[in-house]
Scaffold this motif. Structure first.
Motif, PDB file in Angstrom:
ATOM      1  N   ILE A 345       3.451  -0.517  -4.637  1.00 36.81           N
ATOM      2  CA  ILE A 345       2.058  -0.633  -5.083  1.00 36.81           C
ATOM      3  C   ILE A 345       1.537  -2.038  -4.803  1.00 36.81           C
ATOM      4  N   VAL A 346       2.361  -3.045  -5.110  1.00 37.00           N
ATOM      5  CA  VAL A 346       1.952  -4.430  -4.874  1.00 37.00           C
ATOM      6  C   VAL A 346       1.669  -4.655  -3.388  1.00 37.00           C
ATOM      7  N   GLU A 347       2.519  -4.110  -2.509  1.00 34.17           N
ATOM      8  CA  GLU A 347       2.302  -4.251  -1.064  1.00 34.17           C
ATOM      9  C   GLU A 347       0.993  -3.592  -0.648  1.00 34.17           C
ATOM     10  N   ARG A 348       0.697  -2.419  -1.196  1.00 31.36           N
ATOM     11  CA  ARG A 348      -0.533  -1.707  -0.835  1.00 31.36           C
ATOM     12  C   ARG A 348      -1.778  -2.478  -1.308  1.00 31.36           C
ATOM     13  N   ILE A 349      -1.700  -3.021  -2.526  1.00 29.88           N
ATOM     14  CA  ILE A 349      -2.827  -3.812  -3.035  1.00 29.88           C
ATOM     15  C   ILE A 349      -3.012  -5.061  -2.178  1.00 29.88           C
ATOM     16  N   GLN A 350      -1.890  -5.654  -1.773  1.00 26.42           N
ATOM     17  CA  GLN A 350      -1.956  -6.863  -0.948  1.00 26.42           C
ATOM     18  C   GLN A 350      -2.627  -6.567   0.389  1.00 26.42           C
ATOM     19  N   ARG A 351      -2.255  -5.456   1.013  1.00 27.70           N
ATOM     20  CA  ARG A 351      -2.865  -5.087   2.302  1.00 27.70           C
ATOM     21  C   ARG A 351      -4.367  -4.844   2.140  1.00 27.70           C
ATOM     22  N   LYS A 352      -4.711  -4.164   1.053  1.00 26.75           N
ATOM     23  CA  LYS A 352      -6.121  -3.876   0.800  1.00 26.75           C
ATOM     24  C   LYS A 352      -6.916  -5.153   0.606  1.00 26.75           C
ATOM     25  N   ALA A 353      -6.357  -6.107  -0.141  1.00 33.07           N
ATOM     26  CA  ALA A 353      -7.035  -7.379  -0.370  1.00 33.07           C
ATOM     27  C   ALA A 353      -7.198  -8.148   0.938  1.00 33.07           C
ATOM     28  N   GLU A 354      -6.155  -8.153   1.796  1.00 29.90           N
ATOM     29  CA  GLU A 354      -6.227  -8.859   3.075  1.00 29.90           C
ATOM     30  C   GLU A 354      -7.267  -8.232   3.988  1.00 29.90           C
ATOM     31  N   GLU A 355      -7.339  -6.884   3.996  1.00 25.14           N
ATOM     32  CA  GLU A 355      -8.326  -6.197   4.832  1.00 25.14           C
ATOM     33  C   GLU A 355      -9.750  -6.519   4.398  1.00 25.14           C
TER      34      GLU A 355
END
Length: 362
Positions: A345-355
């Motif tokens: 979940i943390v990785e997915r949130i991180q990707r979303k924030a970077e995008e």
């Protein structure tokens, strides 16, 4: 819990004008002793009201700023006794009246004092002296107020069908004062009384000008947190008076706002340290916050232990942990979930924030 009425005085207040600000009149209808009261219709009308009032819970430091039931304390200057308080004396004279005529006289004095309050509404007022003989020799005083009901009608016969009742009252929204306060059975607080009124109204608080009320938990928290803030400002801006004044103004504006954003000034350790001081005084202090369109309700004690606030880029993340997960009524597909590891979940949130940040830069 049975109360035996010794005396009861019945008054009717009438106020001219739709805004309840017109001419006010008070009429004494009847004063009864215990025997006459038991045989009257008042007995069935009031029914179990005295027990209900006595059992109604009230907190010294309520969780909200406006609550219907409050505990008040008679104010007195240091070194002075209860009888220096004018409001106390109204109740004391009723408690010690030796005859029905004296009781009626003191009851009329109390109702006249009540008539001077702002925004008073028409209705019936009952001043009652009653004993709880099971536990006490001393009597209680009850002040009961029923407002007139608007547009009340009753069915009469097949010709007229409806008959308008000009002055109808019921006990449903009855306001009340009980003196002395009984925190629990067998205990009396002679310095305290208990009032019950609509949470938005201040009839009894206006009437009892020399009675004080403890601060609500939100008020206490606001004061203490602002105290922490001022200490923090004094330490950080010790050598810069201009910056100290500017920061103080900003923080006071923040404190007065109905909805407040995260200030991002203190470390988690500083927040936990300040929170612990509040939690020691009241362990069940609640904390509410909104994340987007989602509302989170927890205990302040949960922060740093079971509830954590983090940031990823420009986005906020709240992590909550617990031993179990329960759902309320209304089945949803989420209840069928097999939870994935937190790391994913943390990785997915991180990707979303970077995008999102990349789009903003572009």
């Amino acid at each position: 819990m049975k109360f035996d009425v010794e005396y009861i005085s019945f008054f009717v207040i009438q106020v001219d004008g739709e805004d309840n600000q017109g001419n006010k009149r008070c009429k004494h209808y009847q004063t009864l002793d215990g025997d006459d009261y038991a045989e009257s219709e008042l007995s069935s009308f009031l029914g179990s009201e005295f027990t209900k009032i006595a059992k109604r819970n009230a907190e010294r430091n309520p969780k909200a700023e406006q609550v219907p039931t409050k505990i008040g304390r008679f104010g007195a200057e240091p070194g002075y006794d209860l009888d220096s308080n004018p409001n106390y004396n109204l109740f004391a004279r009723l408690r010690t009246a030796e005859t029905m005529d004296l009781f009626q006289e003191h009851a009329e004095a109390m109702v006249q004092a009540y008539m001077d309050t702002s925004a008073i509404r028409g209705g019936a007022v009952f001043i009652v002296r009653a004993k709880y003989n099971k536990l006490f020799d001393e009597p209680f005083i009850f002040v009961l107020k029923c407002d007139f009901e608007q547009k009340i009608a009753r069915i009469t016969d097949e010709r007229s069908l409806l008959n308008k009742v000009e002055m109808a009252i019921n006990a449903k929204n009855m306001k009340s004062i009980m003196y002395p306060h009984m925190p629990e059975e067998g205990m009396l607080e002679l310095w305290e009384l208990k009032i019950h009124q609509s949470s938005h109204a201040r009839y009894f608080e206006d009437f009892l000008k020399y009675v004080e009320y403890e601060k609500s938990m939100p008020e206490m928290m606001n004061e203490q947190v602002l105290g922490f803030v001022h200490q923090y400002i004094d330490q950080v801006f010790e050598d810069n008076e201009e910056a100290k004044e500017r920061e103080t103004q900003e923080m006071e504006l923040w404190a007065c706002s109905e909805q407040r954003e995260l200030q991002q000034k203190w470390t988690p350790e500083q927040v936990v340290e300040a929170s612990n001081i509040l939690i020691e005084q009241k362990p069940d202090i609640e904390m509410k916050l909104k994340l987007g369109n989602m509302t989170v309700k927890a205990l302040l004690a949960d922060f740093g232990d079971r509830l954590h606030i983090a940031k990823m880029g420009s986005r906020y993340v709240i992590v909550m942990e617990g031993d179990g997960l329960l759902f309320d009524k209304g089945i949803s597909p989420v209840e069928l979930l097999d939870p994935e590891p937190l790391e994913q979940i943390v990785e997915r949130i991180q990707r979303k924030a970077e995008e999102e940040e990349a789009v903003e830069v572009w």
